[in-house]
Motif scaffolding. Structure first.
Motif, PDB file in Angstrom:
ATOM      1  N   ARG A  94       1.216  -1.161  -0.011  1.00 15.80           N
ATOM      2  CA  ARG A  94       0.309  -0.254   0.178  1.00 15.80           C
ATOM      3  C   ARG A  94       1.110   1.161  -0.416  1.00 15.80           C
ATOM      4  NH1 ARG A  94      -3.749  -3.125   3.747  1.00 15.80           N
ATOM      5  NH2 ARG A  94      -5.621  -4.163   2.361  1.00 15.80           N
ATOM      6  N   ASP A  95       0.515   2.382  -0.668  1.00 13.59           N
ATOM      7  CA  ASP A  95       1.154   3.437  -0.726  1.00 13.59           C
ATOM      8  C   ASP A  95       0.617   4.230   0.491  1.00 13.59           C
ATOM      9  OD1 ASP A  95      -1.634   4.498  -1.348  1.00 13.59           O
ATOM     10  OD2 ASP A  95      -0.496   5.672  -3.032  1.00 13.59           O
ATOM     11  N   SER A  96       0.224   3.844   1.374  1.00 12.51           N
ATOM     12  CA  SER A  96       0.112   4.649   3.153  1.00 12.51           C
ATOM     13  C   SER A  96      -0.024   4.342   3.912  1.00 12.51           C
ATOM     14  CB  SER A  96      -1.236   5.130   2.448  1.00 12.51           C
ATOM     15  OG  SER A  96      -2.756   4.099   2.932  1.00 12.51           O
ATOM     16  N   VAL A  97       0.071   5.425   5.081  1.00  9.84           N
ATOM     17  CA  VAL A  97       0.648   4.580   6.449  1.00  9.84           C
ATOM     18  C   VAL A  97      -0.252   5.073   6.960  1.00  9.84           C
ATOM     19  CG1 VAL A  97       2.742   5.790   7.104  1.00  9.84           C
ATOM     20  CG2 VAL A  97       2.697   2.687   7.875  1.00  9.84           C
ATOM     21  N   PHE A  98      -0.868   4.281   8.038  1.00  4.78           N
ATOM     22  CA  PHE A  98      -1.323   5.249   9.530  1.00  4.78           C
ATOM     23  C   PHE A  98      -0.884   4.683  10.896  1.00  4.78           C
ATOM     24  CE2 PHE A  98      -4.947   3.646   6.532  1.00  4.78           C
ATOM     25  CZ  PHE A  98      -5.579   4.386   6.320  1.00  4.78           C
ATOM     26  N   LEU A  99      -0.510   5.395  11.494  1.00  2.00           N
ATOM     27  CA  LEU A  99      -0.136   6.085  12.687  1.00  2.00           C
ATOM     28  C   LEU A  99      -0.580   6.867  13.775  1.00  2.00           C
ATOM     29  CD1 LEU A  99       3.026   6.276  13.687  1.00  2.00           C
ATOM     30  CD2 LEU A  99       2.948   8.741  13.207  1.00  2.00           C
ATOM     31  N   VAL A 100      -0.974   5.801  14.722  1.00  2.00           N
ATOM     32  CA  VAL A 100      -1.504   5.415  16.218  1.00  2.00           C
ATOM     33  C   VAL A 100      -0.815   5.564  17.231  1.00  2.00           C
ATOM     34  CG1 VAL A 100      -3.734   4.393  14.708  1.00  2.00           C
ATOM     35  CG2 VAL A 100      -1.641   3.059  15.776  1.00  2.00           C
ATOM     36  N   GLU A 101      -0.988   6.531  18.617  1.00  2.00           N
ATOM     37  CA  GLU A 101      -0.455   6.250  19.512  1.00  2.00           C
ATOM     38  C   GLU A 101       0.031   5.183  20.210  1.00  2.00           C
ATOM     39  OE1 GLU A 101      -1.206   9.541  22.376  1.00  2.00           O
ATOM     40  OE2 GLU A 101      -2.715  10.597  20.984  1.00  2.00           O
ATOM     41  N   GLY A 102      -1.446   4.154  20.475  1.00  2.00           N
ATOM     42  CA  GLY A 102      -0.905   2.835  21.097  1.00  2.00           C
ATOM     43  C   GLY A 102      -1.475   1.860  20.410  1.00  2.00           C
TER      44      GLY A 102
ATOM     45  N   ALA B 132      -6.487  -2.461  17.073  1.00  2.00           N
ATOM     46  CA  ALA B 132      -8.245  -2.224  16.883  1.00  2.00           C
ATOM     47  C   ALA B 132      -8.005  -1.998  15.034  1.00  2.00           C
ATOM     48  CB  ALA B 132      -8.432  -1.145  17.441  1.00  2.00           C
ATOM     49  N   MET B 133      -7.205  -1.553  14.687  1.00  2.00           N
ATOM     50  CA  MET B 133      -7.384  -0.871  13.276  1.00  2.00           C
ATOM     51  C   MET B 133      -6.995  -1.931  11.981  1.00  2.00           C
ATOM     52  SD  MET B 133      -7.314   2.376  12.231  1.00  2.00           S
ATOM     53  CE  MET B 133      -6.636   3.016  10.976  1.00  2.00           C
ATOM     54  N   VAL B 134      -6.035  -2.809  12.566  1.00  2.00           N
ATOM     55  CA  VAL B 134      -5.340  -4.394  12.071  1.00  2.00           C
ATOM     56  C   VAL B 134      -6.808  -4.924  11.995  1.00  2.00           C
ATOM     57  CG1 VAL B 134      -4.001  -5.940  11.951  1.00  2.00           C
ATOM     58  CG2 VAL B 134      -3.014  -4.123  12.618  1.00  2.00           C
ATOM     59  N   GLN B 135      -7.261  -4.992  13.381  1.00  2.00           N
ATOM     60  CA  GLN B 135      -9.595  -5.981  13.011  1.00  2.00           C
ATOM     61  C   GLN B 135      -9.830  -5.656  12.082  1.00  2.00           C
ATOM     62  OE1 GLN B 135      -9.211  -5.571  17.476  1.00  2.00           O
ATOM     63  NE2 GLN B 135      -8.267  -7.880  17.911  1.00  2.00           N
ATOM     64  N   HIS B 136     -10.088  -3.894  12.031  1.00  2.00           N
ATOM     65  CA  HIS B 136     -10.595  -3.941  11.127  1.00  2.00           C
ATOM     66  C   HIS B 136     -10.611  -3.199   9.804  1.00  2.00           C
ATOM     67  CE1 HIS B 136     -12.547  -2.635  14.604  1.00  2.00           C
ATOM     68  NE2 HIS B 136     -13.766  -3.043  14.756  1.00  2.00           N
ATOM     69  N   GLY B 137      -9.485  -3.966   9.385  1.00  2.00           N
ATOM     70  CA  GLY B 137      -9.025  -4.397   7.836  1.00  2.00           C
ATOM     71  C   GLY B 137      -7.930  -2.848   7.284  1.00  2.00           C
ATOM     72  N   PHE B 138      -7.169  -2.457   8.355  1.00  2.00           N
ATOM     73  CA  PHE B 138      -5.805  -1.326   8.040  1.00  2.00           C
ATOM     74  C   PHE B 138      -4.707  -1.838   8.295  1.00  2.00           C
ATOM     75  CE2 PHE B 138     -10.198   0.862   8.592  1.00  2.00           C
ATOM     76  CZ  PHE B 138     -10.071   1.402   7.115  1.00  2.00           C
ATOM     77  N   PRO B 139      -4.086  -3.214   7.257  1.00  2.00           N
ATOM     78  CA  PRO B 139      -3.276  -4.003   8.886  1.00  2.00           C
ATOM     79  C   PRO B 139      -1.646  -2.705   8.060  1.00  2.00           C
ATOM     80  CG  PRO B 139      -3.518  -4.687   6.182  1.00  2.00           C
ATOM     81  CD  PRO B 139      -4.579  -3.481   6.303  1.00  2.00           C
ATOM     82  N   ASN B 140      -2.080  -1.707   7.489  1.00  2.00           N
ATOM     83  CA  ASN B 140      -0.354  -0.394   7.487  1.00  2.00           C
ATOM     84  C   ASN B 140      -1.072   0.444   8.633  1.00  2.00           C
ATOM     85  OD1 ASN B 140      -3.168  -0.158   6.233  1.00  2.00           O
ATOM     86  ND2 ASN B 140      -2.201   1.267   4.622  1.00  2.00           N
ATOM     87  N   THR B 141      -0.947  -0.130   9.403  1.00  2.00           N
ATOM     88  CA  THR B 141      -1.256   0.848  10.725  1.00  2.00           C
ATOM     89  C   THR B 141       0.044   0.480  11.781  1.00  2.00           C
ATOM     90  OG1 THR B 141      -3.629   0.243  11.149  1.00  2.00           O
ATOM     91  CG2 THR B 141      -2.268   1.760  12.547  1.00  2.00           C
ATOM     92  N   VAL B 142       1.030   1.584  12.332  1.00  2.00           N
ATOM     93  CA  VAL B 142       2.045   1.333  13.333  1.00  2.00           C
ATOM     94  C   VAL B 142       1.914   2.900  14.258  1.00  2.00           C
ATOM     95  CG1 VAL B 142       4.502   2.105  13.303  1.00  2.00           C
ATOM     96  CG2 VAL B 142       3.289   1.301  10.555  1.00  2.00           C
ATOM     97  N   ALA B 143       2.267   1.811  15.106  1.00  2.00           N
ATOM     98  CA  ALA B 143       2.061   2.815  16.838  1.00  2.00           C
ATOM     99  C   ALA B 143       3.535   3.362  16.653  1.00  2.00           C
ATOM    100  CB  ALA B 143       1.378   1.607  18.194  1.00  2.00           C
ATOM    101  N   THR B 144       3.276   4.575  17.821  1.00  2.00           N
ATOM    102  CA  THR B 144       4.243   4.904  18.250  1.00  2.00           C
ATOM    103  C   THR B 144       4.145   5.129  18.959  1.00  2.00           C
ATOM    104  OG1 THR B 144       2.619   7.449  18.482  1.00  2.00           O
ATOM    105  CG2 THR B 144       4.594   6.995  16.394  1.00  2.00           C
TER     106      THR B 144
ATOM    107  N   LEU C  53       0.769   9.563   4.747  1.00  2.00           N
ATOM    108  CA  LEU C  53       0.674   9.102   5.602  1.00  2.00           C
ATOM    109  C   LEU C  53      -0.091   9.985   6.882  1.00  2.00           C
ATOM    110  CD1 LEU C  53       2.707   8.470   8.586  1.00  2.00           C
ATOM    111  CD2 LEU C  53       3.253  10.998   8.922  1.00  2.00           C
ATOM    112  N   TYR C  54      -1.118   9.264   7.635  1.00  2.00           N
ATOM    113  CA  TYR C  54      -2.527   9.658   8.121  1.00  2.00           C
ATOM    114  C   TYR C  54      -1.861   9.508   9.512  1.00  2.00           C
ATOM    115  CZ  TYR C  54      -4.937   9.180   3.671  1.00  2.00           C
ATOM    116  OH  TYR C  54      -4.959   9.132   2.649  1.00  2.00           O
ATOM    117  N   VAL C  55      -2.255  10.664  10.457  1.00  2.00           N
ATOM    118  CA  VAL C  55      -1.656  10.293  11.862  1.00  2.00           C
ATOM    119  C   VAL C  55      -3.335  10.019  12.442  1.00  2.00           C
ATOM    120  CG1 VAL C  55      -0.898  11.523  13.589  1.00  2.00           C
ATOM    121  CG2 VAL C  55       0.089  12.164  11.168  1.00  2.00           C
TER     122      VAL C  55
END
Length: 73
Positions: free
Chosen positions: A2-10, A16-28, A48-50
């Motif tokens: 994918r050409d995007s990544v979701f950046l979350v806090e924890g 939750a993001m991965v379980q709902h279909g967003f495997p391109n999620t990273v926690a900081t 990058l989506y923060v």
């Protein structure tokens, strides 16, 4: 893949993001994202989506990340 990544806090946000279909999620693990983190992420994604919390710390971190993104080449 994918050409995007979701950046979350924890961890929980990330799971939750991965379980709902967003495997391109990273926690900081808080709001401690650095310029080096952003440079690494930029090798894998163009966008990058923060998605930080709406509290004061989350809002300040989003503004700081916005400034840091200008320094990623």
């Amino acid at each position: 893949e994918r050409d995007s990544v979701f950046l979350v806090e924890g961890y929980t946000d990330c799971m939750a993001m991965v379980q709902h279909g967003f495997p391109n999620t990273v926690a900081t693990l808080g709001t401690a994202c650095t310029l080096n983190h952003l440079k690494t992420l930029s090798r894998y994604a163009q966008y990058l989506y923060v998605l930080y919390d709406g509290d004061g710390a989350g809002q300040q971190a989003i503004m700081r990340l916005t400034e840091l993104c200008w320094h990623v080449s």
